[in-house]
Design an enzyme around this catalytic site. Structure first.
Site, PDB file in Angstrom:
ATOM      1  N   PRO A   2      -5.150 -14.212 -15.115  1.00 14.88           N
ATOM      2  CA  PRO A   2      -7.036 -14.337 -14.739  1.00 14.88           C
ATOM      3  C   PRO A   2      -7.282 -12.815 -15.097  1.00 14.88           C
ATOM      4  CG  PRO A   2      -5.018 -14.827 -13.096  1.00 14.88           C
ATOM      5  CD  PRO A   2      -4.436 -14.618 -14.574  1.00 14.88           C
ATOM      6  N   GLU A   3      -8.160 -12.373 -15.362  1.00 14.07           N
ATOM      7  CA  GLU A   3      -8.563 -10.780 -15.732  1.00 14.07           C
ATOM      8  C   GLU A   3      -9.776 -10.840 -14.301  1.00 14.07           C
ATOM      9  OE1 GLU A   3      -9.319  -9.570 -19.290  1.00 14.07           O
ATOM     10  OE2 GLU A   3      -8.171 -10.871 -19.857  1.00 14.07           O
TER      11      GLU A   3
END
Ligand SMILES: [Zn+2]
Length: 277
Positions: A2-3
């Site tokens: 996840p960014e």
């Protein structure tokens, strides 16, 4: 992994689902998931009978302020996911930590690779004293501090490839492999270009491209949450619309050239040899 957009999507979901709700206790199923405090008793005592005031985000960290000023922090790392469920829902495999809420609800942390971390930090301690990475985190790319001028002066001081430079969380917070590749494509910059070789015009284009691709990805994250705060590394349908990320050998959506891939700093970088020449 996840960014920023995925973590922001989760933050918004948590604010919709858990705000004002009172935690009644917790259960730590995998002790190393709990980064702070060391004592499970202290953790349980810290969160019990506390209500969630709000969820904020700094880089990829989720930070909840509780009603007594203490902080609950979550880093999803590679595979962490949060699940908001009724208490009688059977436990999913790889559940590492459970928060019990009044009203027979639970927030569960599920993490196959087990790199994810959760902290509870008392009100009298500044969160960055415990989560020391917060001290060196760069500016929020969607905040006021992230300007082309500031970014250019940082680039001037680095001889690393710009792709590697963008992944450094002390340069700018929250960008990972997906959106670094996408922003470099949007700004027409070869990922191997050394940071200090970028022109003022290029850094300006790159700054704008970063803001654009992150904003667009957040918009695609959607605003309706059932119970699963999905985070598996790719936000919503972003994969289907990526310009270059994960598209090695496929045709560039702009010029038709085959998308190429190089390893930089141990990470795959996807780019169009023509558009980013
Ligand atoms: Zn192209």
């Amino acid at each position: 992994m996840p960014e920023l957009p995925e973590v922001e999507t989760v933050r918004r979901g948590l604010n919709q689902l858990t705000l004002g709700r009172k935690i009644t206790g917790g259960e730590v199923l995998l002790p190393r998931t709990l980064a702070h405090p060391f004592s499970l008793v202290e953790f349980d005592r810290g969160i019990a009978a506390r209500a969630i005031k709000c969820w904020n985000r700094r880089g990829k960290y989720l930070l909840a302020t509780l009603d007594n000023g203490s902080t609950l922090a979550v880093h999803l790392r590679m595979t962490g996911q949060l699940l908001w469920v009724n208490a009688d829902t059977p436990l999913a495999p790889h559940t590492r930590l459970r928060f019990y809420f009044e009203g027979a609800k639970e927030l569960r942390f599920i993490d196959t690779r087990t790199f994810g971390k959760i902290w509870w930090i008392p009100a009298e301690v500044a969160p960055e004293r415990v989560i020391t990475a917060l001290q060196t985190l760069g500016p929020e790319p969607l905040g006021h501090d992230f300007t082309p001028e500031a970014f250019y002066s940082l680039c001037r001081r680095s001889r690393r490839p710009i792709k590697t430079f963008l992944l450094d969380q002390t340069v700018v917070a929250g960008i990972g492999n997906i959106y670094a590749d996408e922003a470099l494509f949007k700004s027409g910059i070869d990922p191997r270009t050394l940071a200090n070789e970028l022109t003022i015009a290029q850094t300006k284009n790159l700054t704008n491209a970063i803001i654009y691709v992150l904003g667009e990805a957040i918009d695609r994250g959607g605003t309706s949450f059932s119970d699963f705060l999905h985070v598996t590394g790719m936000n919503g349908n972003y994969g289907a619309v990526a310009w270059v990320y994960g598209r090695t050998g496929e045709e560039c959506r702009v010029c038709g050239t085959a998308i190429d891939r190089v390893k930089l700093g141990g990470r795959s970088s996807h780019f169009c040899p023509k558009c980013q020449g």
